[in-house]
Motif scaffolding. Structure first.
Motif, PDB file in Angstrom:
ATOM      1  N   LYS A   1      -9.118 -69.984  59.403  1.00 59.68           N
ATOM      2  CA  LYS A   1      -9.030 -68.658  59.996  1.00 59.68           C
ATOM      3  C   LYS A   1     -10.413 -68.135  60.377  1.00 59.68           C
ATOM      4  O   LYS A   1     -10.608 -67.589  61.465  1.00 59.68           O
ATOM      5  CB  LYS A   1      -8.356 -67.705  59.016  1.00 59.68           C
ATOM      6  N   GLN A   2     -11.393 -68.295  59.497  1.00 53.27           N
ATOM      7  CA  GLN A   2     -12.751 -67.852  59.788  1.00 53.27           C
ATOM      8  C   GLN A   2     -13.365 -68.660  60.932  1.00 53.27           C
ATOM      9  O   GLN A   2     -14.115 -68.131  61.745  1.00 53.27           O
ATOM     10  CB  GLN A   2     -13.634 -67.960  58.545  1.00 53.27           C
ATOM     11  N   PHE A   3     -13.045 -69.956  60.992  1.00 51.19           N
ATOM     12  CA  PHE A   3     -13.573 -70.804  62.057  1.00 51.19           C
ATOM     13  C   PHE A   3     -13.004 -70.386  63.417  1.00 51.19           C
ATOM     14  O   PHE A   3     -13.717 -70.318  64.403  1.00 51.19           O
ATOM     15  CB  PHE A   3     -13.236 -72.262  61.775  1.00 51.19           C
ATOM     16  N   VAL A   4     -11.694 -70.112  63.453  1.00 57.04           N
ATOM     17  CA  VAL A   4     -11.045 -69.751  64.710  1.00 57.04           C
ATOM     18  C   VAL A   4     -11.469 -68.371  65.171  1.00 57.04           C
ATOM     19  O   VAL A   4     -11.779 -68.150  66.350  1.00 57.04           O
ATOM     20  CB  VAL A   4      -9.512 -69.845  64.568  1.00 57.04           C
ATOM     21  N   GLU A   5     -11.497 -67.417  64.249  1.00 55.16           N
ATOM     22  CA  GLU A   5     -11.864 -66.045  64.629  1.00 55.16           C
ATOM     23  C   GLU A   5     -13.350 -65.908  64.923  1.00 55.16           C
ATOM     24  O   GLU A   5     -13.753 -65.103  65.742  1.00 55.16           O
ATOM     25  CB  GLU A   5     -11.449 -65.074  63.524  1.00 55.16           C
ATOM     26  N   ASN A   6     -14.174 -66.694  64.235  1.00 52.41           N
ATOM     27  CA  ASN A   6     -15.619 -66.715  64.461  1.00 52.41           C
ATOM     28  C   ASN A   6     -16.202 -65.300  64.489  1.00 52.41           C
ATOM     29  O   ASN A   6     -16.738 -64.845  65.483  1.00 52.41           O
ATOM     30  CB  ASN A   6     -15.958 -67.471  65.742  1.00 52.41           C
ATOM     31  N   ASN A   7     -16.067 -64.620  63.365  1.00 53.36           N
ATOM     32  CA  ASN A   7     -16.515 -63.233  63.251  1.00 53.36           C
ATOM     33  C   ASN A   7     -18.019 -63.155  63.057  1.00 53.36           C
ATOM     34  O   ASN A   7     -18.513 -62.980  61.952  1.00 53.36           O
ATOM     35  CB  ASN A   7     -15.802 -62.528  62.087  1.00 53.36           C
TER      36      ASN A   7
END
Length: 86
Positions: free
Chosen positions: A78-84
């Motif tokens: 999730k963090q990789f895809v959203e790249n916040n």
């Protein structure tokens, strides 16, 4: 630290099943809050690994570990895809 013990007891089917159950819990059952999903997946992983690897304390522990690992993998993806990045 030697991680070969973990790779010997790592069952991909249990991990994938926990990922699917976690996804269903998150998106289908609104009465279950997010804070309970890791606990539920640890139990599901332990039970599934008993069916796959046989009844032993190691099977329960490694199954619970795989259930919690599925939560970590979901969050990392999730963090990789959203790249916040701010």
């Amino acid at each position: 630290m030697d991680f070969t013990t973990l790779t010997e007891h790592f069952v991909v089917v249990v991990l994938l099943a926990c990922l699917i159950v976690g996804y269903l819990l998150k998106h289908s059952f609104t009465f279950i809050t997010n804070k309970w999903i890791p606990t539920i997946l640890a139990g599901v992983g332990a039970v599934l690994n008993i069916f796959v690897s046989g009844m032993s304390i190691e099977s329960v522990v490694y199954g619970a570990f795989m259930g919690l690992t599925s939560v970590g993998m979901h969050q990392a993806f999730k963090q990789f895809v959203e790249n916040n990045e701010e």
